[in-house]
Write a protein that holds these residues in place. Sequence first.
Motif, PDB file in Angstrom:
ATOM      1  N   GLU A  22      23.572 -12.442  -6.820  1.00 37.74           N
ATOM      2  CA  GLU A  22      24.477 -13.395  -7.467  1.00 37.74           C
ATOM      3  C   GLU A  22      23.959 -13.896  -8.809  1.00 37.74           C
ATOM      4  O   GLU A  22      24.735 -14.112  -9.747  1.00 37.74           O
ATOM      5  CB  GLU A  22      24.692 -14.581  -6.515  1.00 37.74           C
ATOM      6  N   ASN A  23      22.664 -14.093  -8.915  1.00 38.58           N
ATOM      7  CA  ASN A  23      22.067 -14.789 -10.053  1.00 38.58           C
ATOM      8  C   ASN A  23      21.413 -13.805 -11.026  1.00 38.58           C
ATOM      9  O   ASN A  23      20.705 -12.893 -10.610  1.00 38.58           O
ATOM     10  CB  ASN A  23      21.038 -15.792  -9.517  1.00 38.58           C
ATOM     11  N   GLU A  56      18.786 -22.806  -4.750  1.00 38.87           N
ATOM     12  CA  GLU A  56      19.188 -21.733  -5.645  1.00 38.87           C
ATOM     13  C   GLU A  56      18.233 -20.562  -5.485  1.00 38.87           C
ATOM     14  O   GLU A  56      17.028 -20.744  -5.300  1.00 38.87           O
ATOM     15  CB  GLU A  56      19.195 -22.218  -7.093  1.00 38.87           C
ATOM     16  N   GLU A  67      16.956 -18.582  -7.484  1.00 41.96           N
ATOM     17  CA  GLU A  67      15.893 -18.467  -8.480  1.00 41.96           C
ATOM     18  C   GLU A  67      14.571 -19.047  -7.982  1.00 41.96           C
ATOM     19  O   GLU A  67      13.511 -18.735  -8.516  1.00 41.96           O
ATOM     20  CB  GLU A  67      16.296 -19.185  -9.770  1.00 41.96           C
ATOM     21  N   ASP A 117      22.867 -17.846  -3.726  1.00 37.47           N
ATOM     22  CA  ASP A 117      22.392 -19.214  -3.535  1.00 37.47           C
ATOM     23  C   ASP A 117      22.657 -19.655  -2.101  1.00 37.47           C
ATOM     24  O   ASP A 117      23.667 -19.282  -1.494  1.00 37.47           O
ATOM     25  CB  ASP A 117      23.112 -20.170  -4.492  1.00 37.47           C
ATOM     26  N   GLY A 121      27.780 -14.395 -10.141  1.00 35.82           N
ATOM     27  CA  GLY A 121      28.457 -15.462  -9.407  1.00 35.82           C
ATOM     28  C   GLY A 121      29.566 -14.859  -8.566  1.00 35.82           C
ATOM     29  O   GLY A 121      29.388 -13.824  -7.914  1.00 35.82           O
TER      30      GLY A 121
END
Length: 206
Positions: A86-87, A188, A190, A137, A109
């Motif tokens: 997604e990120n 998240e 990340e 996420d 996203g």
Amino acid sequence: MGRHADLLPPRLARALRKRFDLPNAPPREALAAFGLEKFPQPVLLRGSLCLPGGKLLDGRPYVGVPPEWLETLAVAGRPEYFLVIENLASFNRHVREVEDSSIVLYSGGFPALATLKAIRRMDALLPADVPFFHWGDIDADGVRILQHIARSIDRPLRPHLMGVDAWSDAAVDELCRHLADPAFVPMEQEELDPQSPLAGTPAQWQ
């Protein structure tokens, strides 16, 4: 569509968000999911691909595939797994730090229509025993994105690094239960280091 996406009439914006069950999606993402883009973004992929005309491409760390190529895109060889990320930061780290024969796709996203077509193309092309994963996420929107992609393909889509056992058939239900817990703290992706989804793979998938 560009900057005008942010000027969507409130009623239309609400309708698009409701259609894709993404109450927090920016207007631009909602439009892209519906295919309403003047110039769709290229689909970012890492993997060994066969381009139109039969040309082989070792897409490392990744390549941008024009939407026009998606219907004739093919895969060279048999990948270990297919992973949707997604990120963008996590995608960039994974394609550089995890070295294997997988195909990795950046969803941006909530996936635009072209991105979803690429995922469906991979689902149609790859053998049934190639596992599909989604790394997003750990929050409500991340789960909605996972569920939307899962509804669009014909094989299980397993959550990767999302706080549950990816190999459990009840993984998504368990993730939803976590989100419903008042003590749950969203995360998240990340914040996590990339790793292969096949680490700790059950015997039947080895």
